[in-house]
Structures are given as structure tokens and as C-alpha cells.
Motif scaffolding. Structure first.
Motif, PDB file in Angstrom:
ATOM      1  N   PHE A   1     146.831 -30.369  67.099  1.00 27.34           N
ATOM      2  CA  PHE A   1     147.782 -31.064  66.230  1.00 27.34           C
ATOM      3  C   PHE A   1     148.574 -30.049  65.414  1.00 27.34           C
ATOM      4  O   PHE A   1     148.105 -28.918  65.191  1.00 27.34           O
ATOM      5  CB  PHE A   1     147.080 -32.097  65.319  1.00 27.34           C
ATOM      6  CG  PHE A   1     146.021 -31.524  64.442  1.00 27.34           C
ATOM      7  CD1 PHE A   1     146.336 -31.027  63.185  1.00 27.34           C
ATOM      8  CD2 PHE A   1     144.697 -31.484  64.869  1.00 27.34           C
ATOM      9  CE1 PHE A   1     145.362 -30.486  62.374  1.00 27.34           C
ATOM     10  CE2 PHE A   1     143.713 -30.937  64.055  1.00 27.34           C
ATOM     11  CZ  PHE A   1     144.046 -30.433  62.810  1.00 27.34           C
ATOM     12  N   GLY A   2     149.765 -30.421  65.043  1.00 24.90           N
ATOM     13  CA  GLY A   2     150.598 -29.484  64.286  1.00 24.90           C
ATOM     14  C   GLY A   2     151.792 -30.180  63.668  1.00 24.90           C
ATOM     15  O   GLY A   2     152.040 -31.365  63.913  1.00 24.90           O
ATOM     16  N   ALA A   3     152.517 -29.431  62.852  1.00 23.49           N
ATOM     17  CA  ALA A   3     153.705 -29.990  62.207  1.00 23.49           C
ATOM     18  C   ALA A   3     154.630 -28.845  61.820  1.00 23.49           C
ATOM     19  O   ALA A   3     154.185 -27.702  61.664  1.00 23.49           O
ATOM     20  CB  ALA A   3     153.312 -30.771  60.958  1.00 23.49           C
TER      21      ALA A   3
ATOM     22  N   MET B   1     144.379 -25.739  67.024  1.00 23.94           N
ATOM     23  CA  MET B   1     143.958 -26.026  68.388  1.00 23.94           C
ATOM     24  C   MET B   1     142.582 -25.452  68.649  1.00 23.94           C
ATOM     25  O   MET B   1     142.118 -24.565  67.922  1.00 23.94           O
ATOM     26  CB  MET B   1     144.967 -25.447  69.377  1.00 23.94           C
ATOM     27  CG  MET B   1     145.121 -23.941  69.291  1.00 23.94           C
ATOM     28  SD  MET B   1     146.594 -23.359  70.130  1.00 23.94           S
ATOM     29  CE  MET B   1     147.894 -23.918  69.048  1.00 23.94           C
ATOM     30  N   ASN B   2     141.998 -25.985  69.703  1.00 20.52           N
ATOM     31  CA  ASN B   2     140.669 -25.513  70.068  1.00 20.52           C
ATOM     32  C   ASN B   2     140.701 -25.140  71.545  1.00 20.52           C
ATOM     33  O   ASN B   2     140.402 -25.967  72.399  1.00 20.52           O
ATOM     34  CB  ASN B   2     139.635 -26.607  69.802  1.00 20.52           C
ATOM     35  CG  ASN B   2     138.228 -26.049  69.805  1.00 20.52           C
ATOM     36  OD1 ASN B   2     138.032 -24.862  70.090  1.00 20.52           O
ATOM     37  ND2 ASN B   2     137.261 -26.887  69.509  1.00 20.52           N
ATOM     38  N   PRO B   3     141.072 -23.879  71.849  1.00 18.48           N
ATOM     39  CA  PRO B   3     141.149 -23.504  73.248  1.00 18.48           C
ATOM     40  C   PRO B   3     139.770 -23.608  73.896  1.00 18.48           C
ATOM     41  O   PRO B   3     138.755 -23.417  73.225  1.00 18.48           O
ATOM     42  CB  PRO B   3     141.603 -22.040  73.199  1.00 18.48           C
ATOM     43  CG  PRO B   3     142.043 -21.786  71.815  1.00 18.48           C
ATOM     44  CD  PRO B   3     141.335 -22.775  70.947  1.00 18.48           C
TER      45      PRO B   3
ATOM     46  N   ARG C   1     137.904 -23.413  67.072  1.00 16.31           N
ATOM     47  CA  ARG C   1     139.201 -23.921  66.635  1.00 16.31           C
ATOM     48  C   ARG C   1     139.952 -22.841  65.858  1.00 16.31           C
ATOM     49  O   ARG C   1     139.355 -22.130  65.043  1.00 16.31           O
ATOM     50  CB  ARG C   1     139.014 -25.171  65.776  1.00 16.31           C
ATOM     51  CG  ARG C   1     140.308 -25.765  65.227  1.00 16.31           C
ATOM     52  CD  ARG C   1     140.102 -27.173  64.706  1.00 16.31           C
ATOM     53  NE  ARG C   1     140.023 -28.163  65.760  1.00 16.31           N
ATOM     54  CZ  ARG C   1     141.094 -28.723  66.355  1.00 16.31           C
ATOM     55  NH1 ARG C   1     142.308 -28.368  65.994  1.00 16.31           N
ATOM     56  NH2 ARG C   1     140.937 -29.609  67.303  1.00 16.31           N
ATOM     57  N   VAL C   2     141.262 -22.711  66.130  1.00 21.08           N
ATOM     58  CA  VAL C   2     142.082 -21.749  65.379  1.00 21.08           C
ATOM     59  C   VAL C   2     143.230 -22.488  64.689  1.00 21.08           C
ATOM     60  O   VAL C   2     143.717 -23.507  65.186  1.00 21.08           O
ATOM     61  CB  VAL C   2     142.665 -20.626  66.286  1.00 21.08           C
ATOM     62  CG1 VAL C   2     141.608 -19.657  66.706  1.00 21.08           C
ATOM     63  CG2 VAL C   2     143.391 -21.189  67.486  1.00 21.08           C
ATOM     64  N   HIS C   3     143.628 -21.965  63.564  1.00 20.83           N
ATOM     65  CA  HIS C   3     144.716 -22.552  62.785  1.00 20.83           C
ATOM     66  C   HIS C   3     145.874 -21.549  62.793  1.00 20.83           C
ATOM     67  O   HIS C   3     145.679 -20.376  62.459  1.00 20.83           O
ATOM     68  CB  HIS C   3     144.259 -22.837  61.355  1.00 20.83           C
ATOM     69  CG  HIS C   3     143.065 -23.732  61.314  1.00 20.83           C
ATOM     70  ND1 HIS C   3     143.169 -25.100  61.315  1.00 20.83           N
ATOM     71  CD2 HIS C   3     141.736 -23.451  61.323  1.00 20.83           C
ATOM     72  CE1 HIS C   3     141.951 -25.637  61.307  1.00 20.83           C
ATOM     73  NE2 HIS C   3     141.064 -24.642  61.311  1.00 20.83           N
TER      74      HIS C   3
END
Lengths: 365, 257
Positions: free
Chosen positions: A176-178, A196-198, A203-205
Motif C-alpha cells: 500500500f502507498g500514497a 511492501m513485503n517482498p 516488510r519495508v517502508h
């Protein structure tokens, strides 16, 4: 037996009719075709190969009216003889315009950040590697299944939010993002974030900032980091920090010719400032110079290269495009890798060709 | 001997009456003659509608034949315009000019590009028209100083011939020479030159139509004087003056729609 065959034929006919029904409400299909016979030389094995690279895409778009529109783009490539559903469906999306926002759903692309080849602001698809074909007009064209909401905030500003399915199939791993897009005086500013969580990772931000302006020449600058939720957060965040930027200028020459100059860079300040055994996605510094001479509005010559300044290796492409008739182009290109063994763009690389020459055509009808 | 002064006096009187007569006849002409600025203002006023919607084509002719691009266009006042291409090769590409900014939208890449500086002078779809030409703002006197040179008949139409000299470097053509109809204020012909006077482009109106009592170009021919055997025909197929347009048409939201 006859009854079963008849039933099958009727079902097939009905299914075909159902499939064709939407076409009545669509614009006429747009077919893009390119046929590019290519000769390649692989120095590592000392082998020459010839390949017919045929690209075909069919675009079926709804009429460009009303508050809902959509498009399906189906694509096939001769280099991929066993395509999957995902590789055939390049795009399949709808857009719905509500009184105060816009909803997009399906498989399409969102262009975040700035940059033709290198774009640190592209936190959704990651425009930061060198595994692209410099013969393509559009260097980055990855699409993905997504749902996004675009909310206008004045004439030149908007906010956009996006959700993409996870690679693992687990809902909690979804992306998710904006982003917020605006213009401050003469500078376009974009600030955004994606999480995201490759697969097989934490999970990375990824926050990013992207700016674009003009100082007699166009300039653009993007920067992003990837902050992991676990592990050695400080080190990994530092190593993931990317800055990309570029300058672009168009010079008018006599006889209505023009020369377009572009220079892009991508740097990872805490990346691997060393030579040998470095992947392009880890390289600390990459450059992308591009020179395009428009000899006339229909004939242009280009020189593009991806350079690794640390080991002084490069992959360069000299191209020609001649738009002879309506949307019919003759295309030619020569690509060459110039680097020693172990360099990023080694002449004797095992993964890419050392030399390739292409002469072909493309047509949109 | 005595007749001579009388004759001279009569001659002088006649001369004065003649001068007075010429002055009396020319004063109204001087009072009502339009200045170069007034001509340009009237030209801009009559070529600008509150809103417009039109469809048309750009045909580029060269020695290999004709390339055609179709478009839809919306405009509002002097500064806002949106062009959407509808021909297959460029379908969905849009150009927005508003508040002095120019944006392009490429639907294939879903990419929004803001154009500035020299990039505005790029040829649009390989034609003899640049992005700047296509979306030109109709406030000529903001960018040019005008000088009325003479009156001339062009294709049977009485025209003012004016020279426009750029005030700023930000315009596409430093010098323009234009032939403006003395009755309809339509620009029948224009020559676009460099500051040194080198002719770059020439525009000529081939056909016109009337809308809301104003004469509008239906077909114009643009020739790039730097190129051989190349010209662009710009045609208006349908035109609607003052339709009701939503202000949101000239926004980024609509551009990327």
C-alpha cells in the motif's frame, strides 16, 4: 455423441458472442506490431545467433466518454513462446470518476517520481536497475494489478493512494502507498510513501521525494529509502538510500534540426563503491547519457548508454528511427557492451549479448 | 506690374484653402485610424471565445505522403486549452495549457509530464507545429510590441501589415509579420522569423467559416521554411462557440482521465 458436440459448439458460440459484446461499446482496436530481426554475438561462448523478435499488442479501449472507461491490452512476444496469463494481459483496467475522486482498478501502471531510466521515486516498480533494452522508446513499462484512488486538490495538485496484491498471497503482505503531487511556484513536487513485503523478506517502508524544475534546462531529482521493520535497520536503511536525478535540454539547430541532451544518474551513497561482482541493482553509481539528433521531425538518431563509472564499463546503443508513413517506422540499432571480465557490463558476460544488431519495423494501425 | 501681387495673393489663398481642406479631410481619418496595438487587441478579442469545442486534423505532408492526426480541442478564454488526440497511433495523448504551464499525458505509460523551457519547441507529432504553437496564449501584446507597417491587399482582402517584435525571450518566434484583415481582423498570413530576420515558418489561411459573426480559419497551411517539400495542413472539422464547459476540464485530474 452428436448432441454433445452440438452442445459444445453452441456453448463456444455463446461464449464468443459474450466476449465480443463489449466490442460494440468500444473504440476500434489499436494494434501495435514490431518485427525486429536481430543478430547477436555472445563473446563468452563465441557464438552468433539470429532471432526474429516479434512483438504484438492489441488494445481494446472503451469509448472516451462518460464517467467510466477502461482498456484491455493483450501482448505477445516471440521470445516468450509459453506465455502466462499475466504476461499476455499487459493491461486490463477500469477508471471510474466519482464527483470528488477517481477510482482505478485492474492491471495498469502508475508513474511515480521523475526519470526516464533511473527514478529513485518509483517506489512501486523500482526503476533503479540496468536490465532494460535501450532500443525501446519506453524504457520502463511494468504494469501490476492494483486499486488506486486519486483525489484532486486544486488545479495542479492531487493525492493518490494505491493498494497492490501481495507476492505471497497473504493479505497482510499487500503493498500500500500514497503520494501527494503539487506545484510550488515553478517547481513540481511529489512526496510519497509505499509499504511492501517482498516474498521471503520483511516488510519495508519506502518514503520518497521527487522534484522537477527548469533553470534554462529541465532538471529532476528523486530520493528514497527502504526502511525494514526488522533486522539491522540502520545499516539496511543506509544501504537502500538512493538518489537519482537528471538534466534535459533541447537545442534547436539550423535547418529545423534539434539535438536533445539528457544525462541521468543513480547513486546509492552507502552502496558498494567497489568494482567486481557487483550487481547493477547494488551499484553505487550509474550514469545514463542520451543524445538524440532529430534530423527532421520524422528521422532521428540516438546514442544511449548505461555507464558504470566505477569499473568504466558500459552498454551503449546507437539507434535510428524513421517515421516514413502514418505510424509506420523503420528502426535500426546496434548495441555493444564494453567492459572487462567481472565488470558490470562485461564484453564476455554470460547473461547478456556482447554485441547485437537489429533492423526492423514497427506499425500501429 | 500691379496684377502680379494680386495673383500671388490669390495663389497663396488657394494654397491655404487646399491645405486646410486636406487637413479637414484627414483629421477624421487620423482620429479614427486604429493604432497597431488596437488592431492586435481587436484581433485577439475576435479570435478568443469565452469557451470553444472543436474537432479537427493535422495533416503533415512530405515526399512520402501524408500523415494524419485527429484531435479534439477545448478552450476557455485566452489561457486555457486542452487537446486530446483521437487517431490510433496517438490515441489518448493529451496536452493541457493552463495558467502558463504546459502538461503532456501519455496514456500507455500513464505518465504525466510537465513541459518547460526549450522542450516546448519540440515538434508535435512530427508536424511543422510545436507544442507551443498549438496551445499559444492569445494575449499577443503581453509578449510582443506591434508596429503597423502599411496596408496591403492579400488574396483580395484589404489587410493591415504589422510587425511584432518579441519583448521576452520566452516566445517561440522573435519576429512575426502578420497580415490582418481590416474588416474581420482575421490573420490571413503570418511570417515567423528569427531576431536576425531569418524566415522560419509561414502560415496562410486557406479556408474560413463564420461563427457568432466572427471569421475563423477552417484550414491553414503551415510551412517550415527550413525544410524542403514539407508542410502541415491544420483543419477544423467541427466548431462550437461558447459551449458550457466545466472548469474541471483544464485540470490535471481531467488530463490524466
Amino acid at each position: 455423441m452428436v448432441g454433445k458436440t452440438k452442445r459444445h459448439t453452441t456453448m463456444l458460440f455463446c461464449l464468443s458472442l459474450l466476449a465480443l459484446l463489449p466490442l460494440a461499446a468500444a473504440e476500434s482496436p489499436v494494434i501495435s506490431m514490431s518485427l525486429l530481426p536481430t543478430i547477436q554475438y555472445q563473446a563468452k561462448d563465441d557464438t552468433w545467433t539470429d532471432t526474429m523478435v516479434a512483438d504484438l499488442s492489441v488494445s481494446l479501449a472503451s469509448k472516451r466518454e462518460g464517467n467510466v472507461r477502461g482498456e484491455v491490452v493483450l501482448q505477445g512476444n516471440s521470445l516468450n513462446p509459453t506465455p502466462s496469463f499475466d504476461s499476455i494481459v499487459q493491461k486490463a483496467y477500469f477508471k471510474a470518476r466519482f464527483p470528488s475522486f477517481r477510482l482505478t482498478g485492474g492491471k495498469t501502471r502508475l508513474s511515480w517520481g521523475d526519470g526516464m531510466l533511473f527514478n529513485a521515486g518509483d517506489v512501486l516498480y523500482g526503476s533503479n536497475d540496468a536490465s532494460v533494452s535501450l532500443t525501446q522508446a519506453e524504457l520502463r513499462s511494468t504494469t501490476n494489478w492494483l486499486a488506486s484512488v486519486n483525489y484532486p486538490l486544486g488545479l495542479f495538485s492531487f493525492a493518490e493512494a494505491v493498494v497492490m496484491p501481495s507476492e505471497t498471497g497473504v493479505p497482510i503482505d499487500m503493498l500500500f502507498g500514497a503520494r501527494y503531487y503539487t506545484t510550488v511556484k515553478d517547481i513540481k513536487m511529489e512526496v510519497g510513501y509505499a509499504s511492501m513485503n517482498p516474498a521471503s523478506s520483511v516488510r519495508v517502508h519506502k518514503p520518497y521525494l521527487s522534484l522537477q524544475g527548469n533553470l534554462g534546462f529541465d532538471w529532476y531529482l528523486s530520493s528514497s529509502v527502504a526502511i525494514p521493520e526488522a533486522g539491522d535497520i540502520a545499516t539496511e536503511t543506509g544501504e537502500s538510500w538512493m538518489i537519482s536525478g537528471g538534466v534535459f535540454h533541447l537545442m534547436t539547430l539550423p535547418l529545423d534540426r534539434s539535438l536533445t541532451l539528457r544525462l541521468e544518474f543513480l547513486t546509492r551513497p552507502f552502496g558498494r563503491w567497489e568494482t567486481g561482482a557487483v550487481k547493477d541493482s547494488d551499484a553505487a553509481l550509474l550514469l545514463y547519457p542520451e543524445v538524440v539528433l532529430a534530423y527532421s521531425p520524422s528521422l532521428s538518431f540516438s546514442l544511449r548508454a548505461i555507464i558504470s563509472p566505477l569499473d568504466l564499463s558500459a552498454v551503449s546503443t546507437l539507434g535510428m528511427s524513421w517515421n516514413i508513413f502514418d505510424a509506420f517506422n523503420l528502426i535500426g540499432s546496434i548495441s555493444l557492451a564494453t567492459g572487462e571480465d567481472g565488470d558490470l557490463f562485461a564484453w564476455s558476460s554470460s547473461t547478456s549479448s556482447s554485441f547485437s544488431a537489429t533492423v526492423g519495423s514497427s506499425w500501429v494501425f | 506690374m500691379s496684377n502680379k501681387p494680386k495673383k500671388l495673393q490669390r495663389y497663396n489663398r488657394l494654397q491655404k484653402i487646399m491645405i486646410l481642406g486636406i487637413l479637414l479631410f484627414s483629421i477624421p481619418a487620423m482620429i479614427f485610424a486604429l493604432s497597431a496595438d488596437e488592431i492586435i487587441q481587436e484581433m485577439d478579442r475576435l479570435s478568443t471565445f469565452e469557451t470553444t469545442y472543436s474537432t479537427g486534423s493535422i495533416q503533415t505532408l512530405d515526399r512520402f505522403g501524408t500523415k494524419t492526426s485527429l484531435f479534439k480541442s477545448w478552450s476557455q478564454g485566452k489561457k486555457d486549452s486542452l487537446i486530446e488526440f483521437t487517431s490510433k497511433a496517438e490515441r489518448g495523448q493529451k496536452i493541457l495549457r493552463t495558467e502558463g504551464s504546459l502538461y503532456l499525458f501519455y496514456p500507455d505509460a500513464e505518465q504525466l509530464i510537465r513541459m518547460q523551457g526549450a522542450a516546448l519547441r519540440q515538434s508535435m507529432l512530427g508536424s511543422d507545429i510545436s507544442y507551443e504553437d498549438m496551445t499559444e496564449e492569445k494575449n499577443t501584446l503581453d509578449n510582443y510590441t506591434a508596429k503597423l507597417e502599411q496596408n496591403e491587399t492579400f488574396k483580395g482582402n484589404e489587410c493591415y501589415v504589422l510587425t511584432l517584435t518579441a519583448k521576452t525571450r520566452s516566445v517561440a518566434y522573435p519576429i512575426q509579420k502578420i497580415w490582418v484583415d481590416t474588416e474581420t481582423y482575421l490573420t490571413w498570413k503570418a511570417e515567423y522569423s528569427t531576431a536576425q530576420g531569418r524566415l522560419l515558418k509561414e502560415m496562410e489561411v486557406l479556408e474560413t467559416f463564420v461563427s457568432e459573426g466572427r471569421v475563423i480559419p477552417k484550414q491553414s497551411k503551415i510551412e517550415d521554411k527550413m525544410k524542403k517539400d514539407s508542410s502541415t495542413l491544420m483543419s477544423v472539422d467541427s466548431f462550437e462557440a461558447n459551449p458550457k464547459l466545466d472548469r474541471s476540464i483544464f485540470t490535471l485530474e481531467n488530463l490524466t482521465w
